[in-house]
Every structure is written in C-alpha cells, then in structure tokens.
Design a protein around this motif. Sequence first.
Motif, PDB file in Angstrom:
ATOM      1  N   SER B 247      22.598   9.648  28.257  1.00 46.47           N
ATOM      2  CA  SER B 247      22.715  10.381  26.582  1.00 46.47           C
ATOM      3  C   SER B 247      21.338  10.175  26.254  1.00 46.47           C
ATOM      4  O   SER B 247      20.443   9.866  26.455  1.00 46.47           O
ATOM      5  N   VAL B 248      21.504  11.261  25.405  1.00 49.93           N
ATOM      6  CA  VAL B 248      20.117  11.215  24.324  1.00 49.93           C
ATOM      7  C   VAL B 248      20.863  10.445  23.397  1.00 49.93           C
ATOM      8  O   VAL B 248      22.158  11.373  22.476  1.00 49.93           O
ATOM      9  N   VAL B 249      19.503   9.712  22.485  1.00 48.94           N
ATOM     10  CA  VAL B 249      20.821   9.586  21.096  1.00 48.94           C
ATOM     11  C   VAL B 249      18.950   9.614  20.020  1.00 48.94           C
ATOM     12  O   VAL B 249      17.984   9.443  20.660  1.00 48.94           O
ATOM     13  N   LEU B 250      19.923  10.201  19.025  1.00 45.85           N
ATOM     14  CA  LEU B 250      18.376  10.307  17.867  1.00 45.85           C
ATOM     15  C   LEU B 250      18.255   8.746  16.979  1.00 45.85           C
ATOM     16  O   LEU B 250      19.489   8.569  16.280  1.00 45.85           O
ATOM     17  N   ILE B 251      17.180   8.398  16.657  1.00 45.56           N
ATOM     18  CA  ILE B 251      17.319   7.565  15.949  1.00 45.56           C
ATOM     19  C   ILE B 251      16.141   7.812  14.395  1.00 45.56           C
ATOM     20  O   ILE B 251      15.192   8.566  15.322  1.00 45.56           O
ATOM     21  N   LEU B 252      16.709   7.371  13.782  1.00 43.22           N
ATOM     22  CA  LEU B 252      15.614   7.193  12.095  1.00 43.22           C
ATOM     23  C   LEU B 252      15.549   6.091  11.531  1.00 43.22           C
ATOM     24  O   LEU B 252      16.599   5.913  11.024  1.00 43.22           O
ATOM     25  N   SER B 253      14.741   6.227  11.286  1.00 48.21           N
ATOM     26  CA  SER B 253      14.364   4.821  10.563  1.00 48.21           C
ATOM     27  C   SER B 253      13.702   5.072   9.392  1.00 48.21           C
ATOM     28  O   SER B 253      11.853   5.426   9.877  1.00 48.21           O
ATOM     29  N   GLY B 254      13.657   5.201   8.171  1.00 45.44           N
ATOM     30  CA  GLY B 254      12.390   5.150   7.695  1.00 45.44           C
ATOM     31  C   GLY B 254      11.996   4.349   6.470  1.00 45.44           C
ATOM     32  O   GLY B 254      12.984   3.969   5.384  1.00 45.44           O
ATOM     33  N   GLU B 255      10.811   4.263   5.687  1.00 41.04           N
ATOM     34  CA  GLU B 255      11.068   2.466   4.142  1.00 41.04           C
ATOM     35  C   GLU B 255      11.343   3.916   3.022  1.00 41.04           C
ATOM     36  O   GLU B 255      11.102   4.745   2.685  1.00 41.04           O
ATOM     37  N   PRO B 256      12.003   3.515   2.167  1.00 45.17           N
ATOM     38  CA  PRO B 256      12.967   4.261   0.957  1.00 45.17           C
ATOM     39  C   PRO B 256      11.548   4.063   0.315  1.00 45.17           C
ATOM     40  O   PRO B 256      10.527   4.003   0.237  1.00 45.17           O
ATOM     41  N   ILE B 257      11.358   5.666  -0.073  1.00 45.45           N
ATOM     42  CA  ILE B 257      10.294   5.984  -1.545  1.00 45.45           C
ATOM     43  C   ILE B 257      10.764   6.141  -3.029  1.00 45.45           C
ATOM     44  O   ILE B 257       9.777   5.301  -3.296  1.00 45.45           O
ATOM     45  N   ASN B 258      11.703   5.775  -2.860  1.00 42.39           N
ATOM     46  CA  ASN B 258      12.210   4.688  -4.502  1.00 42.39           C
ATOM     47  C   ASN B 258      12.374   5.743  -5.506  1.00 42.39           C
ATOM     48  O   ASN B 258      11.469   4.777  -6.320  1.00 42.39           O
ATOM     49  N   GLU B 259      12.430   6.833  -5.411  1.00 43.73           N
ATOM     50  CA  GLU B 259      12.251   7.060  -6.681  1.00 43.73           C
ATOM     51  C   GLU B 259      12.654   8.146  -7.537  1.00 43.73           C
ATOM     52  O   GLU B 259      13.445   8.618  -6.241  1.00 43.73           O
TER      53      GLU B 259
END
Lengths: 198, 292
Positions: B247-259
């Motif tokens: 399998s190939v899995v793209l993982i994304l996780s980011g801190e919200p900018i909240n603007e």
Amino acid sequence: MFDEIKDYFRGKSVELTPEIEKIIDDSLERRSIKKGDVLLRQGENCHHTFFVAKGLLRAYTIDEHGKEHLLQFAPENWLISDRSSVLFDGISEQFIDAVEDSEVILIETGFFEKLSEISPGFQRFNMYALNNHIRHLHKRINLLISASAEVRYMDFIKLYPDILLRVPQWMIASYLGITPESLSRVRKELARKNFKPG
Amino acid sequence: MQTKNIELVLAPPAPHMVGDGFRVHNFIPGGYHLDMQRMDPFIMLDYNSKYYFPATERSRGVGVHPHRGFETVTIAYHGKVAHHDSSGGGGVIEEGDVQWMTAASGVLHKEYHEEEFAKKGGDFQMVQLWVNLPAKDKMSAPKYQSINNRQIAKVQLENDGGVIEVIAGDYKMTKGTASTFTPVNLLNAKLNEGGTALFNFPVNYNTALLVIEGKVKVNSEEVVPTDHFVLFQNEGVEFTVDALEKSVVLILSGEPINEPIVAHGPFVMNTREQILEAFNDYNTGKFGYLED
C-alpha cells in the motif's frame, strides 16, 4: 427561495414589506442551468429579465459571417435581458446563454412596474437602475468609438474585476471590440510596466 | 498514549476535470465535513486517482492561472507534469517527486502533462494540496522547492514493513525535506503487505490520510480501501496503519493557523479587500504575463 434577489433589493435600500415579499415569492421562478444552455435566441421574443444568483451569463449577437459580438456579461447580482424585446414586444436580436453553470431567477414582464406602483422605494431603485444602465451604455458607446484598446481594457476590469479569470480571452476581446492579439498586447504591456518578480 | 480515533471515512467524490489534464476528486474543501476551517492549514486537496490518459500530440493540462496567499504541493505518483511560470521558471515533476510551490504574493503559471508522457499516454495519478500561509507570510516572495524522490528523507520500518517518506515535518526524529511556514507533517507511507506504521501527532493538529494504493487497516479496526480518505478526531495523539496488501498512504497533519480565511478562486487571503486587491493586481499585470 429567492434569497439572493431579496438581498440584492435590500442592498439597494428597497424595504421588503410582507406584501412585496409575497409578490416576489409568487411571481419569480428559479432555474438551474448548465454551461452553454441558451436562455434567449435571436428571433425569439424575450419574456423575462434574468437575475444571476450564481454563475455567469452573457448576451451577444451573431453577424452574417457567423462571428459573435459580446454585448454584456452578467455575473452574480447582475440583471440581464433584451429590453427592446421585453418592453417593445419586438423580436430579439440577441442570444443570452450561460458561460458557467448558473442559478438564474426569471423575472416576468410587468414585475418591475407592479412593484414600482406599490413601493416608492422600489420605484426609486428602478429609476436609478435604468439611468445607471443608460449611463453605462453611453460610456460603452463612447469608448468603442473613441478609446484605445488599453483604455477600454482598464474600464472593463473596473466594471468586471473577476471576469478575466472566468472566461476565455476571446470573449473579453469580443466585448472590447478588439482582436485577441491586441488584447494580448495590452496585457503584455501592462505586465511589462507592473510586474516586479520577487 | 491515547489513540487518535477516526472521525469519518470518505469515498472519493465524483471526479471533475481541471483543465483537460487533471481528473480529480475534490476532498478538501468540497468533501463532507472537510471545509477549510475544519482542515486548516490544508485548504484544498484534489486527488487525481489512477487514470489512463491515451496518447495525444497536444499535451493535456491546465492553462495560465494565478495563485496568491498559499502554497501548492504537487505529489506525483504516476505520470509527469511540466510547469512554466511568468518569471521564466519551469520544470518537470516526475514520478515519486514533490513540488512545493510557495505562491505567496503571486505566481502566474500553467501545468501540462510532460510532452513525452503525453505522446506515449499512460497512467496518471497525482495529489495537489494547498497549504495556507499565515497572514504575515501571504505577501512574501514566491519560491519553489523542487524535491526529487532521491532527496526525500526516508525512514525504514522494522521487519521489512516498508518505508516512510518524510516530505515535510518529521517522523521518528527524521526531519522532512521541505521547509514549511507553520508546522506541517506530510508523509508518504509506502508499506509492504503486513507492514505496520505508528504515527503520533499533537492533539490539536488537523490530521487525515488518503489511501493511494492498496488497502489498510487503521487502529486495528477500520479497513480503508484505495482512494478513500480518513479524517481523524482532534482527540488522542497516536494511530496505526497496517497494510493488508502492498500500500501507499499519504498522511497529512498540520497545526491550524486559526486566522480568517477569505477564498475566491485562486486567491486565499484574510479579508475581502485583499481578494479585490488580488484581482486588481492580476488584471493590471502585476502577476506578469504568460502565453497559453
């Protein structure tokens, strides 16, 4: 049901009484149309004014060589129609079709007169809209007979700030009455003056 | 460590064409519950699932268009994309490569299938992700990070489980290759059948994954097939991905900018005035000029 046009009238300082809201709800019609769908054809009678709730319409004619000449774009919150056909009961010389998938509110002949009779606020709005339309037409005629391609273009982007990103270049050239090559030259020259790469 | 549970699993929405070269499923912001605020800082994700484009003499693609206020990240899984911009820049994104373009104050560009690929035809599979910029960086100078596959930092998993490509952020102390303006983790998990990977992100980071190839089991309970998108809850920190097949899995996780986010077409800014300014700058040539 007709929130967009109600908001539009309110934005023009027309007070929407329950009576007026009822007339709007009873006499208007909403239609979802696809890109390329035609609302009016040359040779037909135009029975409606079209209010664009979402999307983009255009009015144009086709000459004897089959070439299109764009008279008007109508993005969101614009009204578009062939007045000569609607008000003078004539055969239309124009086509009106959808440049994007659109939500259109159909306004029947007589709607504006009816509301003008019962609402002074609406009458003021209607007169202003009509005079404003005439003002724009005069300006457009003057630019077409007297102004350079660049001046016409600068006036166009003031009136229609986001259309350049929504339609092919040839449509804009057609509206401006210039060739696509000449539009390209104007835009290249503007970029030469204004582009400062970071 | 507390488990980060699944909030929802989304099947790919009906595809639409971007220009004539990209047949995409839009997950962000069009997918159910995947609006820009929820997914902040990820404001757009178009996924061209694997699709065969037949041979053609004229390269398919998308014509000249501007961007302002964010970054575009193009991840090529199959096929090749050529791009050109109004500053005279350009290049080819090859299979396995990533292009991280900071549009910021403005880029005018076009993207087409690379000529040789277009002539031969073939499978095409890509992700285009838009990462928002904080207000203070929206008008900074544009730049590119062209990252070929060899340059991408990699972490080998135990027991021949596969490899984690760290495009940005970090994974098990290995730092990602791309630099970012705010904390963003972007990983390609290339897992062998039976391979397992553990991920750990702060509780408030908006976190999701997309199964590009194969079939995986998330947190030992939810089977997620190819082309499906998983959104995680903003509770818990840790989740596992087990590959039921290669399998190939793209993982994304980011801190919200909240603007505040005001988006109109290719511009994503903080106020309506800034959007009008962007249109005016585009109309008056401040993004430069590029032939179609």
